[in-house]
Design a protein around this motif. Structure first.
Motif, PDB file in Angstrom:
ATOM      1  N   GLY A  81       0.793  -1.206   0.000  1.00  0.00           N
ATOM      2  CA  GLY A  81       0.000   0.000   0.000  1.00  0.00           C
ATOM      3  C   GLY A  81       0.834   1.269   0.000  1.00  0.00           C
ATOM      4  O   GLY A  81       0.734   2.059   0.924  1.00  0.00           O
ATOM      5  N   VAL A  82       1.649   1.454  -1.011  1.00  0.00           N
ATOM      6  CA  VAL A  82       2.432   2.678  -1.128  1.00  0.00           C
ATOM      7  C   VAL A  82       1.453   3.776  -1.525  1.00  0.00           C
ATOM      8  O   VAL A  82       0.959   3.808  -2.643  1.00  0.00           O
ATOM      9  CB  VAL A  82       3.554   2.519  -2.177  1.00  0.00           C
ATOM     10  N   ARG A  83       1.164   4.688  -0.584  1.00  0.00           N
ATOM     11  CA  ARG A  83       0.159   5.715  -0.848  1.00  0.00           C
ATOM     12  C   ARG A  83       0.628   7.123  -0.526  1.00  0.00           C
ATOM     13  O   ARG A  83      -0.121   8.060  -0.713  1.00  0.00           O
ATOM     14  CB  ARG A  83      -1.104   5.423  -0.046  1.00  0.00           C
ATOM     15  N   VAL A 117      10.536   6.750  -6.325  1.00  0.00           N
ATOM     16  CA  VAL A 117      10.485   8.193  -6.538  1.00  0.00           C
ATOM     17  C   VAL A 117       9.078   8.554  -7.017  1.00  0.00           C
ATOM     18  O   VAL A 117       8.419   7.758  -7.685  1.00  0.00           O
ATOM     19  CB  VAL A 117      11.533   8.674  -7.562  1.00  0.00           C
ATOM     20  N   CYS A 118       8.633   9.755  -6.674  1.00  0.00           N
ATOM     21  CA  CYS A 118       7.319  10.224  -7.082  1.00  0.00           C
ATOM     22  C   CYS A 118       7.430  10.993  -8.395  1.00  0.00           C
ATOM     23  O   CYS A 118       8.278  11.876  -8.528  1.00  0.00           O
ATOM     24  CB  CYS A 118       6.728  11.129  -6.009  1.00  0.00           C
ATOM     25  N   VAL A 119       6.592  10.656  -9.355  1.00  0.00           N
ATOM     26  CA  VAL A 119       6.564  11.348 -10.647  1.00  0.00           C
ATOM     27  C   VAL A 119       5.119  11.681 -10.999  1.00  0.00           C
ATOM     28  O   VAL A 119       4.199  10.954 -10.647  1.00  0.00           O
ATOM     29  CB  VAL A 119       7.208  10.520 -11.784  1.00  0.00           C
ATOM     30  N   ARG A 120       4.928  12.798 -11.690  1.00  0.00           N
ATOM     31  CA  ARG A 120       3.577  13.231 -12.070  1.00  0.00           C
ATOM     32  C   ARG A 120       3.113  12.606 -13.383  1.00  0.00           C
ATOM     33  O   ARG A 120       1.932  12.580 -13.673  1.00  0.00           O
ATOM     34  CB  ARG A 120       3.514  14.742 -12.169  1.00  0.00           C
ATOM     35  N   THR A 121       4.051  12.138 -14.177  1.00  0.00           N
ATOM     36  CA  THR A 121       3.697  11.518 -15.456  1.00  0.00           C
ATOM     37  C   THR A 121       3.829  10.000 -15.337  1.00  0.00           C
ATOM     38  O   THR A 121       3.961   9.472 -14.231  1.00  0.00           O
ATOM     39  CB  THR A 121       4.626  12.031 -16.573  1.00  0.00           C
ATOM     40  N   ARG A 122       3.823   9.316 -16.461  1.00  0.00           N
ATOM     41  CA  ARG A 122       4.028   7.859 -16.448  1.00  0.00           C
ATOM     42  C   ARG A 122       5.432   7.533 -15.977  1.00  0.00           C
ATOM     43  O   ARG A 122       6.359   8.326 -16.141  1.00  0.00           O
ATOM     44  CB  ARG A 122       3.820   7.283 -17.840  1.00  0.00           C
ATOM     45  N   CYS A 123       5.601   6.344 -15.451  1.00  0.00           N
ATOM     46  CA  CYS A 123       6.930   5.900 -15.022  1.00  0.00           C
ATOM     47  C   CYS A 123       7.813   5.706 -16.254  1.00  0.00           C
ATOM     48  O   CYS A 123       7.346   5.224 -17.288  1.00  0.00           O
ATOM     49  CB  CYS A 123       6.838   4.579 -14.266  1.00  0.00           C
ATOM     50  N   PRO A 124       9.098   6.076 -16.156  1.00  0.00           N
ATOM     51  CA  PRO A 124      10.013   5.844 -17.283  1.00  0.00           C
ATOM     52  C   PRO A 124      10.124   4.352 -17.602  1.00  0.00           C
ATOM     53  O   PRO A 124       9.729   3.500 -16.812  1.00  0.00           O
ATOM     54  CB  PRO A 124      11.349   6.382 -16.766  1.00  0.00           C
ATOM     55  N   GLN A 148       5.606   1.045 -11.775  1.00  0.00           N
ATOM     56  CA  GLN A 148       4.797   1.685 -10.752  1.00  0.00           C
ATOM     57  C   GLN A 148       4.561   0.728  -9.593  1.00  0.00           C
ATOM     58  O   GLN A 148       4.182  -0.417  -9.786  1.00  0.00           O
ATOM     59  CB  GLN A 148       3.461   2.142 -11.325  1.00  0.00           C
ATOM     60  N   ILE A 149       4.799   1.219  -8.360  1.00  0.00           N
ATOM     61  CA  ILE A 149       4.573   0.395  -7.176  1.00  0.00           C
ATOM     62  C   ILE A 149       3.492   0.981  -6.275  1.00  0.00           C
ATOM     63  O   ILE A 149       3.163   0.415  -5.247  1.00  0.00           O
ATOM     64  CB  ILE A 149       5.875   0.185  -6.371  1.00  0.00           C
ATOM     65  N   GLY A 150       2.950   2.138  -6.656  1.00  0.00           N
ATOM     66  CA  GLY A 150       1.904   2.766  -5.854  1.00  0.00           C
ATOM     67  C   GLY A 150       1.679   4.195  -6.287  1.00  0.00           C
ATOM     68  O   GLY A 150       2.047   4.595  -7.384  1.00  0.00           O
ATOM     69  N   THR A 151       1.062   4.969  -5.395  1.00  0.00           N
ATOM     70  CA  THR A 151       0.825   6.383  -5.665  1.00  0.00           C
ATOM     71  C   THR A 151       1.414   7.195  -4.524  1.00  0.00           C
ATOM     72  O   THR A 151       1.653   6.685  -3.433  1.00  0.00           O
ATOM     73  CB  THR A 151      -0.678   6.680  -5.776  1.00  0.00           C
ATOM     74  N   CYS A 152       1.637   8.486  -4.785  1.00  0.00           N
ATOM     75  CA  CYS A 152       2.226   9.351  -3.761  1.00  0.00           C
ATOM     76  C   CYS A 152       1.181  10.253  -3.110  1.00  0.00           C
ATOM     77  O   CYS A 152       1.125  10.374  -1.903  1.00  0.00           O
ATOM     78  CB  CYS A 152       3.344  10.190  -4.348  1.00  0.00           C
ATOM     79  N   HIS A 153       0.367  10.894  -3.917  1.00  0.00           N
ATOM     80  CA  HIS A 153      -0.653  11.807  -3.390  1.00  0.00           C
ATOM     81  C   HIS A 153      -1.963  11.620  -4.115  1.00  0.00           C
ATOM     82  O   HIS A 153      -2.634  12.572  -4.461  1.00  0.00           O
ATOM     83  CB  HIS A 153      -0.190  13.261  -3.527  1.00  0.00           C
ATOM     84  N   GLY A 154      -2.320  10.422  -4.393  1.00  0.00           N
ATOM     85  CA  GLY A 154      -3.530  10.154  -5.144  1.00  0.00           C
ATOM     86  C   GLY A 154      -3.186   9.618  -6.528  1.00  0.00           C
ATOM     87  O   GLY A 154      -2.024   9.479  -6.884  1.00  0.00           O
ATOM     88  N   PRO A 155      -4.199   9.368  -7.329  1.00  0.00           N
ATOM     89  CA  PRO A 155      -3.986   8.754  -8.641  1.00  0.00           C
ATOM     90  C   PRO A 155      -3.074   9.519  -9.595  1.00  0.00           C
ATOM     91  O   PRO A 155      -2.337   8.900 -10.342  1.00  0.00           O
ATOM     92  CB  PRO A 155      -5.401   8.646  -9.209  1.00  0.00           C
ATOM     93  N   PRO A 156      -3.062  10.864  -9.632  1.00  0.00           N
ATOM     94  CA  PRO A 156      -2.215  11.497 -10.656  1.00  0.00           C
ATOM     95  C   PRO A 156      -0.715  11.370 -10.401  1.00  0.00           C
ATOM     96  O   PRO A 156       0.068  11.391 -11.341  1.00  0.00           O
ATOM     97  CB  PRO A 156      -2.626  12.958 -10.642  1.00  0.00           C
ATOM     98  N   VAL A 157      -0.274  11.244  -9.164  1.00  0.00           N
ATOM     99  CA  VAL A 157       1.155  11.168  -8.854  1.00  0.00           C
ATOM    100  C   VAL A 157       1.504   9.721  -8.554  1.00  0.00           C
ATOM    101  O   VAL A 157       0.956   9.102  -7.651  1.00  0.00           O
ATOM    102  CB  VAL A 157       1.522  12.073  -7.667  1.00  0.00           C
ATOM    103  N   LYS A 158       2.445   9.164  -9.321  1.00  0.00           N
ATOM    104  CA  LYS A 158       2.791   7.747  -9.209  1.00  0.00           C
ATOM    105  C   LYS A 158       4.117   7.566  -8.483  1.00  0.00           C
ATOM    106  O   LYS A 158       5.002   8.394  -8.564  1.00  0.00           O
ATOM    107  CB  LYS A 158       2.888   7.141 -10.601  1.00  0.00           C
ATOM    108  N   CYS A 159       4.237   6.442  -7.786  1.00  0.00           N
ATOM    109  CA  CYS A 159       5.491   6.058  -7.151  1.00  0.00           C
ATOM    110  C   CYS A 159       6.130   4.994  -8.036  1.00  0.00           C
ATOM    111  O   CYS A 159       5.539   3.950  -8.292  1.00  0.00           O
ATOM    112  CB  CYS A 159       5.237   5.505  -5.750  1.00  0.00           C
TER     113      CYS A 159
END
Length: 64
Positions: free
Chosen positions: A24-26, A37-44, A49-60
């Protein structure tokens, strides 16, 4: 009887392997703890992707 033991071991292996991916990386802190690392776009391409940082638009994302 041996088949039951083998199936039980296989069942526990599947459960233990899956538990690492359902932590549950949230938020940003848990993302960094999981070496992400948190990114606003798709993962390179070299990351997944292992989770989200601040909701659906920001991915971990973490290296593959």
């Amino acid at each position: 009887m041996r088949l039951h033991h083998l199936l039980l071991v296989l069942f526990f292996l599947v459960l233990s392997a899956g538990s690492g991916f359902t932590q549950g990386v949230r938020n940003r802190l848990s993302c960094h703890r999981n070496k992400g690392v948190c990114v606003r776009t798709r993962c390179p391409r070299h990351m997944r992707q292992i989770g989200t940082c601040h909701g659906p638009p920001v991915k971990c994302c973490r290296k593959k």
